[in-house]
Design an enzyme around this catalytic site. Structure first.
Site, PDB file in Angstrom:
ATOM      1  N   ASP A 122       0.838  -1.202   0.000  1.00 51.35           N
ATOM      2  CA  ASP A 122       0.000   0.000   0.000  1.00 51.35           C
ATOM      3  C   ASP A 122       0.873   1.253   0.000  1.00 51.35           C
ATOM      4  O   ASP A 122       2.044   1.210   0.406  1.00 51.35           O
ATOM      5  CB  ASP A 122      -0.885   0.028   1.249  1.00 51.35           C
ATOM      6  CG  ASP A 122      -1.840  -1.151   1.296  1.00 51.35           C
ATOM      7  OD1 ASP A 122      -2.162  -1.689   0.225  1.00 51.35           O
ATOM      8  OD2 ASP A 122      -2.249  -1.521   2.412  1.00 51.35           O
TER       9      ASP A 122
HETATM   10  N1  URA Z   1      -1.136  -5.981   3.808  1.00 49.29           N
HETATM   11  C1  URA Z   1      -1.644  -4.749   3.838  1.00 49.29           C
HETATM   12  O1  URA Z   1      -2.675  -4.516   4.435  1.00 49.29           O
HETATM   13  N2  URA Z   1      -0.972  -3.775   3.207  1.00 49.29           N
HETATM   14  C2  URA Z   1       0.213  -3.975   2.568  1.00 49.29           C
HETATM   15  O2  URA Z   1       0.792  -3.027   2.037  1.00 49.29           O
HETATM   16  C3  URA Z   1       0.725  -5.274   2.545  1.00 49.29           C
HETATM   17  C4  URA Z   1       0.038  -6.269   3.167  1.00 49.29           C
END
Ligand code: URA
Length: 250
Positions: A122
């Protein structure tokens, strides 16, 4: 030069040797930013020399050891590449810039358009991102069937207790999905700071797993993918090529 870098260069060179009997137009496309049609135009203009002789034939075969130049500058095949990046916040794992810049904008290598990102993080997640030109290799990382572990350091809004270890090992139901998540390994460092290793890569998986048990992720950092650990020498935004051992570990 460190031993592993020497090994990597020798190994990449051995890959290049395998593909060194290629058409000249393909060679130009794979070693410069030129498209096939621009490569043909460069050939027709007489901008390309092979061992010092102007060559205009697109189908001319480039063989090992031949010196190919574009406007007098030597060009060489780029080859298969594998990189790790320490992703900062406010960057995205898409190949094009959207709300935030793509992580690829941090990677200054020839022919960046041939790279893709093996497993997304993310925008607000930091840590290990693997980038490659090798689709089969990245499939081994991202396919749930391969069960490649991804370990995250997770900062939580509320404290957790040891009972959550068994809950995550058994799997939890994510909002909007049927079935349980695959067994995940939870290690509690402090009540609000944990390590979580998962083998799937569902959308926002770590955040949704903690949401499923009434908690909230405040900070997320990926420390490892399979056997590949984020190099502690890399500051946020920095990258390096993987070693031959790291590549082979996947
Ligand atoms: N899980 C998440 O919620 N976000 C990420 O960036 C990676 C794994």
């Amino acid at each position: 030069m460190p031993f592993e870098v020497v090994g990597l260069i020798i190994w990449q060179f051995s890959l290049l040797k395998l593909s060194i009997n290629v058409r000249l137009d393909k060679f130009i496309c794979e070693s410069t930013p030129l498209t096939r049609s621009l490569a043909k135009k460069a050939l027709h203009r007489g901008d390309i020399t092979c061992d010092g002789i102007v060559v205009k034939d697109s189908g001319f075969k480039v063989t090992e050891g031949m010196r190919v130049c574009l406007e007098g500058e030597p060009i060489a095949l780029v080859g298969v590449r594998y990189l790790m990046l320490n992703k900062p916040v406010d960057t995205i794992c898409s190949t094009i810039d959207e709300t935030y810049p793509s992580v690829l904008s941090l990677v200054d290598v020839p022919k960046p358009e041939t790279l893709h990102i093996a497993g997304r993080l993310d925008a607000d997640t930091t840590g290990l991102v693997l980038i490659t030109t090798d689709g089969q290799w990245s499939h081994k990382i991202t396919s749930p069937k391969k069960e490649c572990g991804k370990r995250y350091l997770v900062q939580l809004a509320d404290p957790v207790d040891a009972g959550l270890i068994a809950v995550f090992a058994a799997g939890v139901e994510l909002r909007g999905e049927d079935g349980l998540t695959k067994p995940a390994l939870l290690e509690i460092i402090e009540p609000q700071l944990v390590r979580l290793t998962i083998t799937e890569g569902k959308y926002h998986q770590v955040k949704r797993m903690f949401a499923a048990v009434g908690n909230h992720v405040q900070g997320l950092h990926r420390e490892s993918v399979g056997q590949i650990e984020l190099d502690p020498a890399l500051a946020l935004g920095e990258w390096r090529y993987l070693t031959a051992e790291e590549i082979a570990s996947v």
